[in-house]
Design an enzyme around this catalytic site. Structure first.
Site, short mmCIF file in Angstrom:
data_model
loop_
_atom_site.label_atom_id
_atom_site.label_comp_id
_atom_site.label_asym_id
_atom_site.label_seq_id
_atom_site.Cartn_x
_atom_site.Cartn_y
_atom_site.Cartn_z
N ASP A 52 56.99 -1.39 33.11
CA ASP A 52 55.50 -1.12 33.54
C ASP A 52 54.72 -2.25 33.84
OD1 ASP A 52 55.87 1.73 33.45
OD2 ASP A 52 55.49 2.01 31.16
N TYR A 111 64.78 -3.86 23.83
CA TYR A 111 63.20 -4.39 23.82
C TYR A 111 62.83 -4.94 22.70
CZ TYR A 111 62.58 -1.55 28.03
OH TYR A 111 62.61 -1.31 29.53
#
Lengths: 256, 256
Positions: A52, A111
């Site tokens: 994003d 992540y």
């Protein structure tokens, strides 16, 4: 036609995410333009995922097809890095088999989310400042609870068109690293916004706003509105993309 | 009147150095304005040194005098950090004796210079990219040679008005730290531009452009024009300022 993988990293601060969107700066578009200039043909790259706006990637793969004679990959890597802005670094380009796919073939992604209770002038844009001291042991207890589940609907962005919200987590842990507190999470796949909302929810546990039972309730409700606040993009890094063993071994006489 | 020390750090990228200059953004002016707003009186701060434009400080001290009732230092630290831009972090404010001096009382300073042969998208503005792989052992041999000397005229900026160019180095060493190569140098004092020109000269040794004998010749010539190129500001950090033992111990009933 020959297919190539690009291995890269980027600081996402100045980009509206990886994926090309009309009239917005994205990493994909920036990379495609640079490759097209160097290879003198239109290039369409397919990324291993879609970060994003503002999210960073320390480890990212993308594939593209090249038509015509093979090229000197090392020379192109060097030229690419000269052409690209300093917030994108290309580590390597290698030829892969023609049906290799950066996104579909990835077997796991890792992540990391960085927070700090301190002002860190040399880490601006690379962590999220928090104004409370969370209980790390409690957050790790909560992370272990999370790993008992595989339906993460409660942490998915609403209105996305994925067919399933099932994710198989293989790691979820908070570590103290210098002045920062880092949450590492690994899964075969992630839902949109999932890491940021999971991180926010675990921080709620860490500050005593949410109990472990409360966390279980959120997960079991399968309702996004139940989860904690989604953390800002700046603290989030895609740090590892895994492909099957031997995936990058040369299978055909290809590298020149 | 009461004197206070401020302990702070700053990312120098957006400042024309520490020291106030007319119409230019400096760390000193930014700090003075914020302190004046909070303490409701004009504040003049004296820094422990003068970093140049773009140079960073991970450890910096400044003193100032406050007139009137003592104030709650912890509350002011908190408010100061809210008021200051995110590239300046105040760690602490403490009362000191009335003749304490941030610059004159410092007994040693440590600087570190960061270089990397790689593109590091998450370290933009915090290191200097180099396009050759220097021989670290040779550079450490050169660093040891440097420590045999104390007259650093060859590495001083021309036309400055200091009375002496004598500096007593107590440490000079290159270390590999992840993707970076870091030169650490400690001395009782430094001449203007000295660390950056010493670093550039040692890198010349590391890339084979200069021999150890050549380095000795440069130092012994006492001529700035003889030394290697000065490295850019972005890779330079003031990382430690030492005061005498017990310097910050409270000597009078002062902290409230």
């Amino acid at each position: 036609m020959a297919r190539y993988f690009v291995h890269l990293a980027y600081n996402g601060a100045n980009y509206c995410g990886w994926q090309t969107q009309p009239n917005l700066p994205t990493v994909q578009l920036t990379l495609e333009k640079a490759l097209a200039t160097l290879l003198r043909q239109p290039v369409a790259v397919v990324g291993c995922g879609r970060t994003d706006t503002g999210v960073h990637a320390a480890d990212f793969y993308a594939h593209f097809d090249h038509h015509g004679d093979p090229f000197d990959t090392q020379a192109i890597v060097f030229k690419l890095n000269s052409l690209l802005p300093p917030d994108i670094a290309v580590f390597d380009i290698c030829r892969v088999r023609d049906n290799a796919h950066a996104r579909f073939d990835a077997v796991a992604r890792t992540y990391r989310y960085h927070v700090s209770t301190q002002r860190l002038p040399f880490r601006q844009g690379l962590y999220c400042r928090i104004y409370f001291s969370p209980d790390v042991d409690r957050m790790n207890e909560a992370a272990r609870v999370l790993m008992e589940y595989d339906d993460f609907t409660s942490f998915a962005k609403l209105h996305t068109q994925v067919k399933t919200n099932i994710c198989h987590l293989s790691h979820a842990h908070w570590d103290v690293e210098g002045d920062e507190l880092v949450f590492t999470i690994r899964s075969n796949r992630f839902l949109r916004n999932m890491v940021r909302s999971v991180t926010g929810t675990l921080l709620d546990v860490g500050r005593g706003k949410l109990t472990i039972d409360g966390l279980r309730h959120i997960v079991e409700q399968r309702d996004r509105c139940a989860a904690g606040v989604s953390m800002p993009a700046c603290g989030l890094f895609l740090t590892k993309v895994d492909y099957p063993d031997g995936y990058f071994d040369p299978e055909q006489p290809q590298q020149q």
